[in-house]
Design a protein around this motif. Sequence first.
Motif, PDB file in Angstrom:
ATOM      1  N   ARG A 222      16.909  12.092  38.127  1.00  0.00           N
ATOM      2  CA  ARG A 222      18.217  12.620  38.988  1.00  0.00           C
ATOM      3  C   ARG A 222      18.644  13.377  38.111  1.00  0.00           C
ATOM      4  NH1 ARG A 222      16.240  10.571  44.331  1.00  0.00           N
ATOM      5  NH2 ARG A 222      16.303   8.025  44.171  1.00  0.00           N
ATOM      6  N   VAL A 223      18.725  15.413  39.016  1.00  0.00           N
ATOM      7  CA  VAL A 223      19.303  16.368  37.374  1.00  0.00           C
ATOM      8  C   VAL A 223      20.331  16.477  38.768  1.00  0.00           C
ATOM      9  CG1 VAL A 223      18.618  18.185  37.099  1.00  0.00           C
ATOM     10  CG2 VAL A 223      16.748  16.994  37.204  1.00  0.00           C
ATOM     11  N   ILE A 224      21.571  16.731  38.060  1.00  0.00           N
ATOM     12  CA  ILE A 224      22.653  16.792  38.612  1.00  0.00           C
ATOM     13  C   ILE A 224      23.441  18.218  37.924  1.00  0.00           C
ATOM     14  CG2 ILE A 224      25.345  15.551  38.712  1.00  0.00           C
ATOM     15  CD1 ILE A 224      22.254  13.342  37.924  1.00  0.00           C
ATOM     16  N   MET A 225      23.913  19.044  38.641  1.00  0.00           N
ATOM     17  CA  MET A 225      23.837  20.590  37.691  1.00  0.00           C
ATOM     18  C   MET A 225      25.635  20.793  38.402  1.00  0.00           C
ATOM     19  SD  MET A 225      20.436  22.060  38.302  1.00  0.00           S
ATOM     20  CE  MET A 225      19.812  21.462  39.669  1.00  0.00           C
ATOM     21  N   ASP A 251      30.006  22.908  44.498  1.00  0.00           N
ATOM     22  CA  ASP A 251      29.861  23.051  43.770  1.00  0.00           C
ATOM     23  C   ASP A 251      28.468  22.028  42.670  1.00  0.00           C
ATOM     24  OD1 ASP A 251      31.354  22.364  42.863  1.00  0.00           O
ATOM     25  OD2 ASP A 251      32.386  23.775  41.100  1.00  0.00           O
ATOM     26  N   VAL A 252      28.263  20.844  43.362  1.00  0.00           N
ATOM     27  CA  VAL A 252      27.502  20.205  42.785  1.00  0.00           C
ATOM     28  C   VAL A 252      26.039  19.978  43.541  1.00  0.00           C
ATOM     29  CG1 VAL A 252      27.005  17.390  41.515  1.00  0.00           C
ATOM     30  CG2 VAL A 252      28.959  18.422  40.971  1.00  0.00           C
ATOM     31  N   ARG A 253      24.511  20.829  42.411  1.00  0.00           N
ATOM     32  CA  ARG A 253      23.774  20.247  42.682  1.00  0.00           C
ATOM     33  C   ARG A 253      22.939  19.116  42.145  1.00  0.00           C
ATOM     34  NH1 ARG A 253      20.366  24.358  45.322  1.00  0.00           N
ATOM     35  NH2 ARG A 253      21.507  25.794  44.874  1.00  0.00           N
ATOM     36  N   ILE A 254      22.337  18.415  42.799  1.00  0.00           N
ATOM     37  CA  ILE A 254      21.509  17.199  43.184  1.00  0.00           C
ATOM     38  C   ILE A 254      20.148  17.271  42.841  1.00  0.00           C
ATOM     39  CG2 ILE A 254      21.167  14.607  42.301  1.00  0.00           C
ATOM     40  CD1 ILE A 254      24.630  14.036  42.856  1.00  0.00           C
ATOM     41  N   VAL A 255      19.669  17.182  42.481  1.00  0.00           N
ATOM     42  CA  VAL A 255      17.578  16.901  42.849  1.00  0.00           C
ATOM     43  C   VAL A 255      17.071  16.292  41.806  1.00  0.00           C
ATOM     44  CG1 VAL A 255      17.922  20.227  42.917  1.00  0.00           C
ATOM     45  CG2 VAL A 255      17.317  19.055  40.557  1.00  0.00           C
ATOM     46  N   THR A 256      15.993  16.065  42.432  1.00  0.00           N
ATOM     47  CA  THR A 256      14.603  15.036  41.648  1.00  0.00           C
ATOM     48  C   THR A 256      13.977  15.457  41.081  1.00  0.00           C
ATOM     49  OG1 THR A 256      15.320  13.216  43.314  1.00  0.00           O
ATOM     50  CG2 THR A 256      13.580  12.573  42.371  1.00  0.00           C
TER      51      THR A 256
END
Length: 299
Positions: A222-225, A251-256
């Motif tokens: 999980r990439v938390i930006m 303003d936080v994006r979470i991608v896999t």
Amino acid sequence: MAEGMRACIITNPTAGRRRRAPLARFTAALRAGGASVQVLATRHAGHAEELARQAMHDGRTDCIIAAGGDGTIAEVAQAIAGTPQRMGIFPAGSANVLARELAIPFAPEAAARLILSGADATIWPGVAEDAKHTRLFVQMAGVGFDACVVHWLPSRLKRMVGRTAYVLTMLGAAVGYRFTTLEVRVDGKPFRAHGVVVSKGRLYGGRFVICPHGMQHKAGFRVIMLETAGLLATLRMGCALLLGRVERMRDVRIVTGRSVEIRAAVPVPVQVDGDVLGMTPVRIRDAGRPLRLAVGRDA
């Protein structure tokens, strides 16, 4: 009972000094359960990996147990991942994030019973690479302000006051840190952020939830930006972390993804499992080497 089990405990004597008595109880419980136990103490950074490799080379152990924090666990895992060797954990660090993530007992007798039971499961670590280092990690890698705190953290202060040292260092880092735009690529897809956590698990910094679902038992992250720059945005994210609401921040994006590359116009600090790695640019990927870890059925 595990009559005849050979256990090798690799302990970091500087991690969690108040856990010396629990470690003695853990060792005694293993022996009472029929295991023969050897205890080896680390003397410097990287020594846990060396000791684990030597124990495997000598063929003198059925289970190599990391007794320390997440950094010690990652060092032992660096040696063991990709081999049939079973690895155990006795949580004895400041945060113990992986132990909390996988519901590994903190009570010495319960932790010993788990080791003696023979239970295990496979987890899939990650690897972080900068220009000078390649490091396996079992929980997360951070780029930006959190990594700056790790880089500035005095090891003596950490030994003296544990997790409080992170808070004190964070206050100091907040004054001097310069937020830089990070160019992030996740499986080739571009993003821009001002702080990034690449996580195998749900938890961060102890028992705080940074994302709703972990990926310990399969490949990927999980990439938390954090997409907003500045101290105020970072403080808001910290408050959201305490409340378990990071994934709800606008303003936080979470991608896999399975491959993460992070660059910046100027070098930005990188940390893995709470230890210093180096500076950007950094590439984060699956280790490709599974780890056979002693965990309970519900982990």
